[in-house]
Design a protein around this motif. Sequence first.
Motif, PDB file in Angstrom:
ATOM      1  N   GLN A 121      58.952  30.978   0.368  1.00  0.00           N
ATOM      2  CA  GLN A 121      60.219  30.550   0.963  1.00  0.00           C
ATOM      3  C   GLN A 121      61.295  30.277  -0.083  1.00  0.00           C
ATOM      4  O   GLN A 121      62.445  29.976   0.264  1.00  0.00           O
ATOM      5  N   LEU A 122      60.954  30.421  -1.357  1.00  0.00           N
ATOM      6  CA  LEU A 122      61.840  29.980  -2.428  1.00  0.00           C
ATOM      7  C   LEU A 122      63.180  30.713  -2.428  1.00  0.00           C
ATOM      8  O   LEU A 122      64.244  30.089  -2.475  1.00  0.00           O
ATOM      9  N   LEU A 123      63.169  32.047  -2.393  1.00  0.00           N
ATOM     10  CA  LEU A 123      64.434  32.775  -2.424  1.00  0.00           C
ATOM     11  C   LEU A 123      65.248  32.528  -1.162  1.00  0.00           C
ATOM     12  O   LEU A 123      66.477  32.402  -1.222  1.00  0.00           O
ATOM     13  N   THR A 124      64.586  32.424  -0.027  1.00  0.00           N
ATOM     14  CA  THR A 124      65.291  32.117   1.225  1.00  0.00           C
ATOM     15  C   THR A 124      66.021  30.785   1.113  1.00  0.00           C
ATOM     16  O   THR A 124      67.186  30.665   1.513  1.00  0.00           O
ATOM     17  N   TYR A 125      65.350  29.790   0.567  1.00  0.00           N
ATOM     18  CA  TYR A 125      65.982  28.482   0.392  1.00  0.00           C
ATOM     19  C   TYR A 125      67.191  28.587  -0.535  1.00  0.00           C
ATOM     20  O   TYR A 125      68.274  28.068  -0.230  1.00  0.00           O
ATOM     21  N   ILE A 126      67.035  29.272  -1.643  1.00  0.00           N
ATOM     22  CA  ILE A 126      68.123  29.393  -2.618  1.00  0.00           C
ATOM     23  C   ILE A 126      69.336  30.091  -2.007  1.00  0.00           C
ATOM     24  O   ILE A 126      70.481  29.615  -2.131  1.00  0.00           O
ATOM     25  N   LEU A 127      69.115  31.211  -1.340  1.00  0.00           N
ATOM     26  CA  LEU A 127      70.242  31.980  -0.803  1.00  0.00           C
ATOM     27  C   LEU A 127      70.957  31.273   0.338  1.00  0.00           C
ATOM     28  O   LEU A 127      72.155  31.478   0.538  1.00  0.00           O
ATOM     29  N   THR A 128      70.248  30.446   1.079  1.00  0.00           N
ATOM     30  CA  THR A 128      70.881  29.786   2.220  1.00  0.00           C
ATOM     31  C   THR A 128      71.445  28.403   1.898  1.00  0.00           C
ATOM     32  O   THR A 128      72.150  27.823   2.731  1.00  0.00           O
ATOM     33  N   GLN A 129      71.175  27.889   0.685  1.00  0.00           N
ATOM     34  CA  GLN A 129      71.625  26.535   0.344  1.00  0.00           C
ATOM     35  C   GLN A 129      72.675  26.481  -0.761  1.00  0.00           C
ATOM     36  O   GLN A 129      73.401  25.485  -0.875  1.00  0.00           O
ATOM     37  N   PHE A 130      72.788  27.522  -1.592  1.00  0.00           N
ATOM     38  CA  PHE A 130      73.623  27.452  -2.788  1.00  0.00           C
ATOM     39  C   PHE A 130      74.599  28.619  -2.864  1.00  0.00           C
ATOM     40  O   PHE A 130      74.332  29.712  -2.348  1.00  0.00           O
ATOM     41  N   ALA A 131      75.736  28.371  -3.558  1.00  0.00           N
ATOM     42  CA  ALA A 131      76.772  29.395  -3.700  1.00  0.00           C
ATOM     43  C   ALA A 131      76.867  29.948  -5.111  1.00  0.00           C
ATOM     44  O   ALA A 131      77.372  31.056  -5.299  1.00  0.00           O
ATOM     45  N   THR A 132      76.411  29.195  -6.099  1.00  0.00           N
ATOM     46  CA  THR A 132      76.528  29.603  -7.501  1.00  0.00           C
ATOM     47  C   THR A 132      75.255  29.253  -8.261  1.00  0.00           C
ATOM     48  O   THR A 132      74.435  28.441  -7.802  1.00  0.00           O
ATOM     49  N   VAL A 133      75.122  29.834  -9.436  1.00  0.00           N
ATOM     50  CA  VAL A 133      74.004  29.507 -10.319  1.00  0.00           C
ATOM     51  C   VAL A 133      74.025  28.030 -10.689  1.00  0.00           C
ATOM     52  O   VAL A 133      72.975  27.370 -10.735  1.00  0.00           O
ATOM     53  N   ASP A 134      75.187  27.474 -10.951  1.00  0.00           N
ATOM     54  CA  ASP A 134      75.266  26.048 -11.299  1.00  0.00           C
ATOM     55  C   ASP A 134      74.745  25.171 -10.160  1.00  0.00           C
ATOM     56  O   ASP A 134      74.087  24.153 -10.406  1.00  0.00           O
ATOM     57  N   GLU A 135      75.032  25.546  -8.918  1.00  0.00           N
ATOM     58  CA  GLU A 135      74.524  24.778  -7.786  1.00  0.00           C
ATOM     59  C   GLU A 135      73.001  24.871  -7.704  1.00  0.00           C
ATOM     60  O   GLU A 135      72.332  23.892  -7.365  1.00  0.00           O
ATOM     61  N   VAL A 136      72.457  26.039  -8.005  1.00  0.00           N
ATOM     62  CA  VAL A 136      71.004  26.184  -8.016  1.00  0.00           C
ATOM     63  C   VAL A 136      70.390  25.266  -9.068  1.00  0.00           C
ATOM     64  O   VAL A 136      69.403  24.564  -8.812  1.00  0.00           O
ATOM     65  N   LYS A 137      70.985  25.254 -10.259  1.00  0.00           N
ATOM     66  CA  LYS A 137      70.475  24.396 -11.334  1.00  0.00           C
ATOM     67  C   LYS A 137      70.469  22.930 -10.932  1.00  0.00           C
ATOM     68  O   LYS A 137      69.543  22.180 -11.277  1.00  0.00           O
ATOM     69  N   ALA A 138      71.502  22.510 -10.212  1.00  0.00           N
ATOM     70  CA  ALA A 138      71.620  21.105  -9.830  1.00  0.00           C
ATOM     71  C   ALA A 138      70.741  20.763  -8.630  1.00  0.00           C
ATOM     72  O   ALA A 138      70.191  19.661  -8.546  1.00  0.00           O
ATOM     73  N   GLY A 139      70.596  21.699  -7.701  1.00  0.00           N
ATOM     74  CA  GLY A 139      69.950  21.384  -6.439  1.00  0.00           C
ATOM     75  C   GLY A 139      68.465  21.670  -6.365  1.00  0.00           C
ATOM     76  O   GLY A 139      67.722  20.936  -5.702  1.00  0.00           O
ATOM     77  N   LEU A 140      68.009  22.709  -7.031  1.00  0.00           N
ATOM     78  CA  LEU A 140      66.603  23.091  -6.881  1.00  0.00           C
ATOM     79  C   LEU A 140      65.630  22.025  -7.380  1.00  0.00           C
ATOM     80  O   LEU A 140      64.569  21.826  -6.764  1.00  0.00           O
ATOM     81  N   PRO A 141      65.929  21.300  -8.475  1.00  0.00           N
ATOM     82  CA  PRO A 141      64.976  20.269  -8.919  1.00  0.00           C
ATOM     83  C   PRO A 141      64.800  19.118  -7.921  1.00  0.00           C
ATOM     84  O   PRO A 141      63.872  18.310  -8.078  1.00  0.00           O
ATOM     85  N   LYS A 142      65.630  19.058  -6.889  1.00  0.00           N
ATOM     86  CA  LYS A 142      65.538  17.972  -5.919  1.00  0.00           C
ATOM     87  C   LYS A 142      64.442  18.199  -4.882  1.00  0.00           C
ATOM     88  O   LYS A 142      64.101  17.289  -4.123  1.00  0.00           O
ATOM     89  N   ILE A 143      63.901  19.415  -4.836  1.00  0.00           N
ATOM     90  CA  ILE A 143      62.799  19.690  -3.912  1.00  0.00           C
ATOM     91  C   ILE A 143      61.572  20.145  -4.706  1.00  0.00           C
ATOM     92  O   ILE A 143      61.648  20.405  -5.905  1.00  0.00           O
ATOM     93  N   LYS A 144      60.452  20.230  -4.020  1.00  0.00           N
ATOM     94  CA  LYS A 144      59.212  20.708  -4.630  1.00  0.00           C
ATOM     95  C   LYS A 144      58.858  22.080  -4.063  1.00  0.00           C
ATOM     96  O   LYS A 144      59.191  22.404  -2.925  1.00  0.00           O
ATOM     97  N   VAL A 145      58.190  22.879  -4.878  1.00  0.00           N
ATOM     98  CA  VAL A 145      57.597  24.130  -4.399  1.00  0.00           C
ATOM     99  C   VAL A 145      56.094  23.976  -4.534  1.00  0.00           C
ATOM    100  O   VAL A 145      55.566  23.850  -5.646  1.00  0.00           O
TER     101      VAL A 145
END
Length: 207
Positions: A127-151
Amino acid sequence: AALTVRHHVAQFTATAADACTSFLLKADSGEFVYGRTMEFALPLHSKLMVMPRNLDIQGIGPDGKDGSGLNFKTKYAATGMNGLDLPDFVDGINEKGLNGGMLYFPQLAEFQDVGAADAANSIAPHQLLTYILTQFATVDEVKAGLPKIKVNRAPLAVFKGPLPIHVTVHDAAGNTIAIEYVKGELMIIDNPTGVMANSPSMQWHLD
């Protein structure tokens, strides 16, 4: 800048090498094109998928059950290709131009050890790529947001364990990162080459 995703799926026999490669090309116009190869021994049965905004998605917890993980709502619409008849992106792009793909990462992919207390804040590797594409708009947002959840380590039956992948992500400005889970730890690596392959890790390739 406009951004195009091109996806080519090739099916090979079980003796074929599992050796996908992805890349980002910059056109003379300044636009970017993401492309990849898909040399994979297992038929993926990929189909075109479209996810609208405000779609409820059930996160899969460590037990592998829908809804036992992080349930989330899509913030951005996205389109791309799935695999293995799952409702998840293997490659895709969202309405803000954030795009990327999952590549095979055997022997090295080791996701987070998620216990019961953190299960509701976790998703399965597929589900990782699905989460990234539906939650973030930029690489910087991914860097800030992804560590807030667990895989977590939710298994897929066909792999007899978690899907062993790492993820390449590019945004509309051409910024590129590799996302890897190694020894249970999240690693987000800036990738100025725009190119990604399978194992070894991205840092090995950059060094």
